[in-house]
Design an enzyme around this catalytic site. Structure first.
Site, PDB file in Angstrom:
ATOM      1  N   GLU A 125      -7.908   1.949   2.509  1.00 37.59           N
ATOM      2  CA  GLU A 125      -7.420   1.624   1.164  1.00 37.59           C
ATOM      3  C   GLU A 125      -8.208   0.448   0.598  1.00 37.59           C
ATOM      4  OE1 GLU A 125      -4.851   3.067  -0.868  1.00 37.59           O
ATOM      5  OE2 GLU A 125      -6.090   1.753  -2.088  1.00 37.59           O
ATOM      6  N   PHE A 126      -8.602   0.567  -0.683  1.00 36.10           N
ATOM      7  CA  PHE A 126      -9.414  -0.492  -1.296  1.00 36.10           C
ATOM      8  C   PHE A 126      -8.712  -1.166  -2.479  1.00 36.10           C
ATOM      9  CE2 PHE A 126     -12.353   2.635   0.555  1.00 36.10           C
ATOM     10  CZ  PHE A 126     -13.049   1.822   1.440  1.00 36.10           C
ATOM     11  N   VAL A 135       0.833  -1.206   0.000  1.00 32.99           N
ATOM     12  CA  VAL A 135       0.000   0.000   0.000  1.00 32.99           C
ATOM     13  C   VAL A 135       0.870   1.260   0.000  1.00 32.99           C
ATOM     14  CG1 VAL A 135      -1.651   1.315   1.401  1.00 32.99           C
ATOM     15  CG2 VAL A 135      -1.964  -1.138   1.070  1.00 32.99           C
ATOM     16  N   LYS A 165      15.250  -2.812   2.135  1.00 32.82           N
ATOM     17  CA  LYS A 165      14.151  -2.417   1.254  1.00 32.82           C
ATOM     18  C   LYS A 165      14.369  -0.999   0.721  1.00 32.82           C
ATOM     19  CE  LYS A 165       9.601  -4.118   1.958  1.00 32.82           C
ATOM     20  NZ  LYS A 165       8.317  -4.115   2.652  1.00 32.82           N
ATOM     21  N   CYS A 174      -5.748  -9.481   2.426  1.00 36.17           N
ATOM     22  CA  CYS A 174      -6.744  -8.756   3.228  1.00 36.17           C
ATOM     23  C   CYS A 174      -7.931  -9.601   3.668  1.00 36.17           C
ATOM     24  CB  CYS A 174      -7.275  -7.559   2.443  1.00 36.17           C
ATOM     25  SG  CYS A 174      -6.092  -6.236   2.288  1.00 36.17           S
ATOM     26  N   THR A 189      -5.440  -0.915   7.384  1.00 33.65           N
ATOM     27  CA  THR A 189      -6.758  -1.388   7.825  1.00 33.65           C
ATOM     28  C   THR A 189      -6.724  -1.590   9.329  1.00 33.65           C
ATOM     29  OG1 THR A 189      -7.017  -2.491   5.707  1.00 33.65           O
ATOM     30  CG2 THR A 189      -8.478  -3.206   7.489  1.00 33.65           C
ATOM     31  N   LYS A 220      -7.907 -12.059   6.857  1.00 33.26           N
ATOM     32  CA  LYS A 220      -7.717 -11.421   8.166  1.00 33.26           C
ATOM     33  C   LYS A 220      -8.795 -10.380   8.471  1.00 33.26           C
ATOM     34  CE  LYS A 220      -4.411  -7.686   7.074  1.00 33.26           C
ATOM     35  NZ  LYS A 220      -5.224  -6.537   7.418  1.00 33.26           N
TER      36      LYS A 220
END
Ligand SMILES: NC(=O)c1ccc[n+]([C@@H]2O[C@H](COP(=O)([O-])OP(=O)(O)OC[C@H]3O[C@@H](n4cnc5c(N)ncnc54)[C@H](O)[C@@H]3O)[C@@H](O)[C@H]2O)c1
Length: 281
Positions: A151-152, A11, A35, A260, A121, A263
């Site tokens: 966020e979708f 995200v 990272k 997603c 989330t 959970k």
């Protein structure tokens, strides 16, 4: 606008690259040095169609920066997006330790008024806890307003989802913060739904629960169709013509997985938000 994104995961990276593409000055911070090193050299640690191109382009234009240094990330910024992980604990509730640590760090490093916008989330009530953590530690002369902005996106179409999403949900009781968030997203021309914080948090869980239900339902219908000699494609089309049901059914498959749905569809996640705050974080 100057924007900071906490978390260079799925995200966070998509949000960072896309907001930079919209012309915002974006700094993305993560605690994982490897990272960040990889991202600084223009390579994405995840595969998402179109992401690496946006990362490279905006790094070159200096619209996008990656860092592990909280001073660089949080001291001079207008909006901070929290996009750190909220994994499932063994008992099914959401593990909010990354959220709490991020809230503490933000409070310790901000040097100007800021909007803190939660993309992760989180169970209903969590944004109030984030507000509490920041308020109790930030310099008293500064204002930090916490906004829920769930966020979708779907993995695999995340960049398209960012630029062409069905809606953007902004949860806050602060009209000025709502207006600033609206201004940030204005170029996308996506419908914006402004609501209170708890409803915004709940919209994410309700959406995931409904989508998971649709997947489970069509799979169950597929099983029955196979047994009675009916064609699931025809059946899905036939039921989808009813406006109350709608035509956008997922294709039959092996059930839902994704990072997603499993959970986010356990009841424990939704109910346990307020009990999840450990003062030691
Ligand atoms: N992946 C999806 O498809 C998706 C879609 C919608 C919502 N979400 C939600 O968004 C949130 C993030 O998901 P993700 O898939 O991007 O997670 P992720 O695990 O891929 O990334 C999280 C990142 O946050 C970093 N992080 C942890 N603590 C930090 C800190 N204190 N400061 C800075 N960075 C820190 C981690 O190192 C990691 O790189 C979760 O709450 C998830 O439920 C995910």
């Amino acid at each position: 606008m100057k924007v900071t994104v906490a978390g260079a995961g799925y995200v966070g990276l998509v949000t960072s690259a896309c907001l930079a593409e919209l012309g915002h000055q974006v700094t993305c911070i993560d605690v994982q040095k490897e990272k960040i090193d990889m991202l600084q050299s223009g390579h994405s640690p995840i595969y998402e169609p179109g992401l690496e191109v946006l990362l490279e382009k905006n790094l070159r234009k200096k619209q996008l920066h990656f860092t592990t240094n909280p001073q660089d990330a949080y001291s001079e910024t207008d909006i901070i997006f929290i996009a750190v992980g909220t994994p499932e604990k063994e008992d099914g509730s959401a593990d909010l330790k990354y959220i709490h640590v991020t809230a503490h760090t933000i409070a310790n490093y901000i040097e100007q008024d800021v909007i803190v916008c939660t993309k992760s989330t989180v169970p209903v009530g969590t944004n109030e806890i984030i507000q509490h953590i920041i308020d109790s530690r930030k310099p008293p002369n500064l204002k930090a307003v916490v906004v829920a902005n769930p966020e979708f996106l779907s993995e695999g179409s995340a960049i398209i989802d960012f630029f062409h999403g069905d809606r953007i949900v902004i949860g806050t009781n602060d009209p000025k913060a709502a207006a600033e968030m609206e201004h940030l997203y204005l170029p996308l021309q996506i419908p914006i739904f402004k609501t209170d914080i708890r409803s915004a948090e709940m919209i994410k869980y309700a959406s995931d629960a409904f989508l998971a239900t649709k997947i489970s339902f069509i799979n169950e219908m597929t099983f029955i169709c196979e047994n009675v000699g009916a064609n699931i494609e025809e059946v899905a089309y036939g039921i989808g013509q009813d406006k109350r049901i709608g035509p956008h059914f997922p294709k039959a498959g092996i059930g839902f997985s994704s990072s997603c749905f499993p959970k986010d569809t356990t009841r424990k996640v939704i109910w346990r938000g307020e009990k999840n705050y450990d003062e030691n974080y």
